[in-house]
Design an enzyme around this catalytic site. Structure first.
Site, PDB file in Angstrom:
ATOM      1  N   ASP A 222      -5.607 -14.382  -2.474  1.00  0.00           N
ATOM      2  CA  ASP A 222      -4.874 -13.083  -2.059  1.00  0.00           C
ATOM      3  C   ASP A 222      -5.621 -13.490  -0.215  1.00  0.00           C
ATOM      4  OD1 ASP A 222      -5.369 -12.024  -4.192  1.00  0.00           O
ATOM      5  OD2 ASP A 222      -4.775 -10.048  -3.635  1.00  0.00           O
ATOM      6  N   HIS A 224      -3.138 -11.927   2.026  1.00  0.00           N
ATOM      7  CA  HIS A 224      -2.791 -10.150   2.613  1.00  0.00           C
ATOM      8  C   HIS A 224      -2.877 -10.263   4.017  1.00  0.00           C
ATOM      9  CE1 HIS A 224      -1.041  -8.072  -0.460  1.00  0.00           C
ATOM     10  NE2 HIS A 224      -2.716  -8.460  -0.976  1.00  0.00           N
ATOM     11  N   ASP A 251       0.734 -13.116  -2.849  1.00  0.00           N
ATOM     12  CA  ASP A 251      -0.058 -12.367  -2.050  1.00  0.00           C
ATOM     13  C   ASP A 251      -0.494 -12.252  -0.916  1.00  0.00           C
ATOM     14  OD1 ASP A 251       0.244 -10.402  -3.929  1.00  0.00           O
ATOM     15  OD2 ASP A 251      -1.611  -9.153  -3.814  1.00  0.00           O
ATOM     16  N   ASP A 254       1.691  -8.884   3.371  1.00  0.00           N
ATOM     17  CA  ASP A 254       1.922  -7.213   3.525  1.00  0.00           C
ATOM     18  C   ASP A 254       0.333  -6.889   4.046  1.00  0.00           C
ATOM     19  OD1 ASP A 254       4.285  -6.714   2.657  1.00  0.00           O
ATOM     20  OD2 ASP A 254       3.934  -6.448   1.039  1.00  0.00           O
ATOM     21  N   ARG A 255       0.244  -5.938   4.172  1.00  0.00           N
ATOM     22  CA  ARG A 255      -1.295  -5.094   4.434  1.00  0.00           C
ATOM     23  C   ARG A 255      -1.938  -5.614   5.942  1.00  0.00           C
ATOM     24  NH1 ARG A 255      -3.245  -1.693   1.656  1.00  0.00           N
ATOM     25  NH2 ARG A 255      -2.317  -1.297  -1.574  1.00  0.00           N
ATOM     26  N   ASN A 283       2.132 -10.689  -6.191  1.00  0.00           N
ATOM     27  CA  ASN A 283       3.154  -9.002  -7.115  1.00  0.00           C
ATOM     28  C   ASN A 283       4.092  -8.164  -5.124  1.00  0.00           C
ATOM     29  OD1 ASN A 283       0.559  -8.177  -6.238  1.00  0.00           O
ATOM     30  ND2 ASN A 283       0.901  -5.858  -6.566  1.00  0.00           N
ATOM     31  N   HIS A 284       2.720  -9.408  -4.299  1.00  0.00           N
ATOM     32  CA  HIS A 284       3.239  -8.715  -2.676  1.00  0.00           C
ATOM     33  C   HIS A 284       4.518  -9.203  -2.124  1.00  0.00           C
ATOM     34  CE1 HIS A 284       1.096  -5.119  -1.880  1.00  0.00           C
ATOM     35  NE2 HIS A 284       0.377  -5.543  -2.521  1.00  0.00           N
ATOM     36  N   HIS A 332      -1.119 -15.182 -10.682  1.00  0.00           N
ATOM     37  CA  HIS A 332      -1.706 -14.436  -9.819  1.00  0.00           C
ATOM     38  C   HIS A 332      -2.385 -12.871 -10.439  1.00  0.00           C
ATOM     39  CE1 HIS A 332      -2.128 -11.595  -6.192  1.00  0.00           C
ATOM     40  NE2 HIS A 332      -1.371 -10.597  -6.871  1.00  0.00           N
ATOM     41  N   ARG A 382      -3.797   0.512 -12.120  1.00  0.00           N
ATOM     42  CA  ARG A 382      -3.323   0.617 -11.291  1.00  0.00           C
ATOM     43  C   ARG A 382      -2.064   1.496 -11.160  1.00  0.00           C
ATOM     44  NH1 ARG A 382      -3.431  -3.723  -7.702  1.00  0.00           N
ATOM     45  NH2 ARG A 382      -4.740  -5.664  -8.570  1.00  0.00           N
ATOM     46  N   HIS A 409      -4.713 -11.117  -7.269  1.00  0.00           N
ATOM     47  CA  HIS A 409      -5.154  -9.922  -7.430  1.00  0.00           C
ATOM     48  C   HIS A 409      -5.212  -8.491  -6.889  1.00  0.00           C
ATOM     49  CE1 HIS A 409      -1.557  -7.331  -8.785  1.00  0.00           C
ATOM     50  NE2 HIS A 409      -2.167  -6.903 -10.375  1.00  0.00           N
TER      51      HIS A 409
END
Length: 479
Positions: A222, A224, A251, A254-255, A283-284, A332, A382, A409
């Site tokens: 990730d 991100h 990923d 995002d964030r 997943n993002h 991922h 999660r 992840h």
């Protein structure tokens, strides 16, 4: 019956947990709170504090369970309702989050912040309901009618011009623009996304690559939206070339608040070197996460809504896994709810018939699952997907002739972790994640002998823009 000594010892452990939390060492904090609960399991603050540490580690399912236990012990424990609402918001369960925010406001009617969060949650619920109401089974392609030839680049544009093919010179200029807070022209944005969407659409659901005798491949986890940390990987490890391939394991966005910059840079390299640069979906790279965690808002702020729609469709075309040297399955999330799943099942998966992963099925599991130390399978920490144990990993590797599964992840404090007797490897490449977790980043180099070399790196300074700067409500900034 718990002794006074046990209660005192439990309280001391909670204090140590609070100290670890203050130092952003969430795993150690959780360990101390857990030990406190083992000494004395009737104090709701132990569970509530552990819930908050689990939120920091994105273990939202665990956080919901802990907050619920705290509420069971104390029906008036406002902080536990609050934390459960935040965790439910994170897994996009806005209805349950709304219920808890209402409880907080009812119990503390003068709490202005709670009223604000309740209003934002109500707005989120209405937006989700609206999107569901207008949802169509087969939305038209965002690329339909996209006429790049008619788009003009103004004479005042001060960046390098892009023609029909990506060049290293354009990438170098783009990197400098991004470092200086500039954007590239939206025509070039559209051009890059379209070119890469066409490339990845025609790749297999599981790309299969070998590492030739005079090359190496770097696997990154990730990133991100942490653009300056991505540049640090390239500075330390070398920029992509035909002798040095890269695989980014989902990923990208995002964030972090430079998700557009990361996505465009990775896409530009994919266009320049399609046979040496690989991208797995995370997943993002999905609509529901992008709407909440900032990427949609960032696309609109830096470019326009069309940009997000193009990215969304290109994300749905990304491969879901990469098989490296027939030894390492890289994806991922992780493994599956059924031991019968094989590499052939991944090969046969038609990812183009389902743009978004949904709540169940092979695609969802590939993007969302996590390892656990216990044998067998368990519910997801999660609140989405599931967890799989070392026996599951061992059987999968034996059945498919694999040495290990490489996945991402999850934050790892050392940037990577080798679990399940060496058969499950997590790599995470966003150091000091969200500016709040004191973790290192890592990447893995794989040479022609297919040995794994782990490299750690520290976060580097970046401009003063906070994570989640483009998230559409302040609920998410609390996580």
């Amino acid at each position: 019956m718990t002794s006074t000594e046990d209660r005192a010892a439990a309280t001391a452990l909670k204090v140590k947990g609070n100290e670890a939390f203050a130092h952003h060492d969430w795993p150690s904090a959780i360990d101390f709170y857990t030990k406190a609960i083992e000494k004395y399991d009737a104090d709701p603050t132990f569970y509530s504090n552990r819930a908050q540490a689990n939120i920091k580690l994105e273990a939202y399912g665990y956080a919901i369970a802990d907050a619920s236990k705290a509420i069971e012990l104390d029906k008036d424990f406002i902080k536990a309702y609050w934390r459960r609402a935040i965790a439910n918001t994170a897994i996009l369960d806005s209805q349950n989050a709304l219920r808890d925010f209402k409880t907080v406001v009812r119990k503390e009617p003068n709490n202005r912040d709670a009223k604000l969060k309740l209003a934002e949650c109500e707005k989120m619920v209405k937006k989700i309901q609206f999107l569901k109401a207008i949802e169509v089974a087969e939305p038209p392609s965002a690329f339909e009618g996209l006429d790049l030839d008619s788009m003009q680049v103004e004479d005042t544009y001060d960046g390098l011009r892009l023609k029909d093919e990506m060049t290293q010179e354009f990438i170098d200029d783009m990197i400098e623009r991004f470092k200086n807070g500039k954007t590239i022209h939206k025509k070039y944005v559209f051009q890059i996304i379209k070119a890469v969407r066409d490339i990845v659409y025609n790749e297999a659901t599981m790309v299969e690559v070998d590492v030739a005798s005079d090359t190496n491949l770097t696997v990154c986890g990730d990133t991100h939206g942490q653009f300056f940390d991505l540049l640090e990987i390239f500075r330390l490890n070398g920029y992509p070339t035909e002798k040095h391939g890269y695989l980014f394991n989902g990923d990208f966005v995002d964030r972090g608040s430079w998700s557009c910059e990361i996505a465009l840079l990775l896409y530009a390299y994919k266009w320049l070197r399609p046979s040496y640069f690989f991208l797995n979906r995370g997943n993002h790279e999905t609509d529901d996460m992008n709407r909440v965690y900032g990427f949609e808002g960032e696309c609109k702020a830096k470019y326009n809504e069309k940009t997000f729609k193009l990215f969304s469709e290109s994300f749905s075309a990304l491969p879901l896994a990469t098989l490296v040297g027939k030894k390492y399955l890289t994806l991922h999330g992780g493994l599956f709810s059924d031991d019968k799943i094989t590499l052939d099942d991944i090969r046969k998966l038609d990812r183009h018939s389902q743009r978004q992963p949904g709540q169940q099925g092979l695609m969802m599991e590939m993007l969302w699952t996590d390892p656990q130390p216990q044998p067998g399978r368990g519910p997801s920490k999660r609140g989405v997907g599931l967890q799989f144990g070392p026996d599951v990993t061992k059987r999968f590797c034996e059945n498919n002739g694999l040495e290990a599964v490489i996945r991402s992840h999850e934050v790892r404090m050392d940037g990577y972790e080798v679990e399940h007797d060496g058969k499950c490897i997590t790599v995470f490449s966003a150091p000091k994640y969200c500016d709040s977790t004191e973790n290192k980043g890592a990447y893995i180099n794989i040479g022609p002998e297919l040995k794994l070399e782990y490299h750690q790196f520290e976060a580097v300074p970046h401009p003063d823009i906070k994570p989640m700067a483009y998230a559409q409500n302040s609920l998410m900034s609390m996580m």
